[in-house]
Motif scaffolding. Sequence first.
Motif, mmCIF file in Angstrom:
data_model
loop_
_atom_site.group_PDB
_atom_site.id
_atom_site.type_symbol
_atom_site.label_atom_id
_atom_site.label_comp_id
_atom_site.label_asym_id
_atom_site.label_seq_id
_atom_site.Cartn_x
_atom_site.Cartn_y
_atom_site.Cartn_z
ATOM 1 N N GLY A 1 0.789 -1.226 0.000
ATOM 2 C CA GLY A 1 0.000 0.000 0.000
ATOM 3 C C GLY A 1 0.825 1.281 0.000
ATOM 4 N N PHE A 2 2.133 1.176 0.045
ATOM 5 C CA PHE A 2 2.984 2.362 0.087
ATOM 6 C C PHE A 2 3.014 3.051 -1.276
ATOM 7 C CE2 PHE A 2 6.064 0.765 3.643
ATOM 8 C CZ PHE A 2 5.070 0.973 4.589
ATOM 9 N N ASP A 3 3.015 4.368 -1.244
ATOM 10 C CA ASP A 3 3.150 5.163 -2.462
ATOM 11 C C ASP A 3 4.577 5.081 -2.989
ATOM 12 O OD1 ASP A 3 0.505 6.101 -2.314
ATOM 13 O OD2 ASP A 3 1.092 7.799 -1.049
ATOM 14 N N GLU A 4 4.707 5.335 -4.288
ATOM 15 C CA GLU A 4 6.041 5.389 -4.879
ATOM 16 C C GLU A 4 6.844 6.476 -4.177
ATOM 17 O OE1 GLU A 4 8.361 5.405 -9.106
ATOM 18 O OE2 GLU A 4 6.195 5.515 -9.128
ATOM 19 N N GLY A 5 8.095 6.174 -3.896
ATOM 20 C CA GLY A 5 8.967 7.120 -3.217
ATOM 21 C C GLY A 5 8.984 6.973 -1.706
ATOM 22 N N HIS B 1 19.942 -3.826 9.603
ATOM 23 C CA HIS B 1 19.087 -2.728 9.152
ATOM 24 C C HIS B 1 19.185 -2.625 7.638
ATOM 25 C CE1 HIS B 1 20.057 -1.830 13.334
ATOM 26 N NE2 HIS B 1 18.870 -1.262 13.383
ATOM 27 N N PHE B 2 18.024 -2.435 7.004
ATOM 28 C CA PHE B 2 17.964 -2.351 5.552
ATOM 29 C C PHE B 2 17.097 -1.162 5.143
ATOM 30 C CE2 PHE B 2 18.479 -6.764 6.766
ATOM 31 C CZ PHE B 2 19.560 -7.170 6.001
ATOM 32 N N PRO B 3 17.666 0.025 4.967
ATOM 33 C CA PRO B 3 16.901 1.142 4.426
ATOM 34 C C PRO B 3 16.433 0.808 3.004
ATOM 35 C CG PRO B 3 18.849 1.932 5.546
ATOM 36 C CD PRO B 3 19.003 0.444 5.406
ATOM 37 N N CYS B 4 15.163 1.108 2.730
ATOM 38 C CA CYS B 4 14.544 0.737 1.452
ATOM 39 C C CYS B 4 13.730 1.897 0.889
ATOM 40 C CB CYS B 4 13.599 -0.448 1.650
ATOM 41 S SG CYS B 4 14.380 -1.920 2.326
ATOM 42 N N ALA B 5 13.436 1.813 -0.399
ATOM 43 C CA ALA B 5 12.587 2.794 -1.074
ATOM 44 C C ALA B 5 11.657 2.054 -2.033
ATOM 45 C CB ALA B 5 13.432 3.803 -1.841
ATOM 46 N N ILE B 6 10.438 2.555 -2.138
ATOM 47 C CA ILE B 6 9.435 1.939 -3.005
ATOM 48 C C ILE B 6 9.424 2.618 -4.366
ATOM 49 C CG2 ILE B 6 6.939 1.603 -3.364
ATOM 50 C CD1 ILE B 6 8.114 -0.280 -1.284
ATOM 51 N N GLU B 7 9.350 1.788 -5.393
ATOM 52 C CA GLU B 7 9.218 2.240 -6.773
ATOM 53 C C GLU B 7 8.077 1.434 -7.385
ATOM 54 O OE1 GLU B 7 11.939 1.607 -10.726
ATOM 55 O OE2 GLU B 7 12.960 2.043 -8.847
ATOM 56 N N HIS B 8 7.299 2.054 -8.249
ATOM 57 C CA HIS B 8 6.237 1.336 -8.954
ATOM 58 C C HIS B 8 6.650 1.143 -10.403
ATOM 59 C CE1 HIS B 8 3.023 2.778 -5.872
ATOM 60 N NE2 HIS B 8 3.770 1.806 -5.399
ATOM 61 N N GLU B 9 6.279 0.006 -10.945
ATOM 62 C CA GLU B 9 6.651 -0.343 -12.310
ATOM 63 C C GLU B 9 5.458 -1.033 -12.966
ATOM 64 O OE1 GLU B 9 9.476 -3.912 -13.316
ATOM 65 O OE2 GLU B 9 10.692 -2.145 -12.875
ATOM 66 N N ARG B 10 5.140 -0.663 -14.187
ATOM 67 C CA ARG B 10 4.043 -1.325 -14.901
ATOM 68 C C ARG B 10 4.619 -2.524 -15.651
ATOM 69 N NH1 ARG B 10 -1.052 -0.822 -15.907
ATOM 70 N NH2 ARG B 10 -1.270 1.248 -15.058
ATOM 71 N N TYR C 1 3.154 -6.499 -17.233
ATOM 72 C CA TYR C 1 2.051 -7.451 -17.447
ATOM 73 C C TYR C 1 0.688 -6.798 -17.194
ATOM 74 C CZ TYR C 1 6.012 -10.625 -16.972
ATOM 75 O OH TYR C 1 7.230 -11.235 -17.106
ATOM 76 N N GLY C 2 0.555 -5.534 -17.557
ATOM 77 C CA GLY C 2 -0.717 -4.839 -17.447
ATOM 78 C C GLY C 2 -1.126 -4.417 -16.046
ATOM 79 N N LYS C 3 -0.221 -4.502 -15.077
ATOM 80 C CA LYS C 3 -0.558 -4.046 -13.724
ATOM 81 C C LYS C 3 0.640 -3.367 -13.079
ATOM 82 C CE LYS C 3 -0.217 -8.815 -12.144
ATOM 83 N NZ LYS C 3 -0.859 -9.859 -11.395
ATOM 84 N N ILE C 4 0.358 -2.666 -12.002
ATOM 85 C CA ILE C 4 1.409 -1.961 -11.266
ATOM 86 C C ILE C 4 2.077 -2.929 -10.296
ATOM 87 C CG2 ILE C 4 1.923 -0.085 -9.643
ATOM 88 C CD1 ILE C 4 1.131 0.913 -12.402
ATOM 89 N N TRP C 5 3.400 -3.014 -10.379
ATOM 90 C CA TRP C 5 4.182 -3.836 -9.474
ATOM 91 C C TRP C 5 4.863 -2.929 -8.453
ATOM 92 C CZ3 TRP C 5 5.742 -9.225 -9.979
ATOM 93 C CH2 TRP C 5 4.980 -9.915 -10.909
ATOM 94 N N VAL C 6 4.955 -3.379 -7.220
ATOM 95 C CA VAL C 6 5.617 -2.652 -6.148
ATOM 96 C C VAL C 6 7.029 -3.222 -6.018
ATOM 97 C CG1 VAL C 6 5.593 -2.101 -3.693
ATOM 98 C CG2 VAL C 6 3.436 -2.248 -4.961
ATOM 99 N N ILE C 7 8.010 -2.376 -6.293
ATOM 100 C CA ILE C 7 9.410 -2.781 -6.214
ATOM 101 C C ILE C 7 10.003 -2.222 -4.924
ATOM 102 C CG2 ILE C 7 11.639 -2.853 -7.380
ATOM 103 C CD1 ILE C 7 9.209 -3.899 -9.072
#
Length: 125
Positions: free
Chosen positions: A68-72, A85-94, A96-102
């Motif tokens: 559910g996290f927004d991109e960025g 500890h693992f600092p992370c960032a969310i990116e969205h990618e289209r 197969y016709g849907k949005i993937w959360v990276i």
Amino acid sequence: MSITEQQIIDLEDEINEILQEDAAKIHFSFHAAYERLNDERNKPPITLSELEDVFKLFIHVHLQAVLGFDEGTTFTIKCNKSALHFPCAIEHEREYGKIWVIQNVVTAMRKEGFKSKDPIILEVN
């Protein structure tokens, strides 16, 4: 013993296979995978089994929130047991016709008392 490039690739593949049904992926940045995982400042050295345990537990406990996290959005995965500890960032990618959360793992470290600048800390144990 150092974690090899192939072991990181295999771990990403294994985790991404688990995440595929939820249209999610994990990606270790070059910095995390090749500069920080085997850094001598990680005492004791980070092991492959620790990585597997932390990320599988993270998926079990926090995947729905991360989806559910927004991109960025930035956050830190914190393992109290191992001081990883693992600092992370969310990116969205289209794909197969849907949005993937990276989930991009920006860096990795073993550090007692690490204070993240991220407002979101996701603890795994």
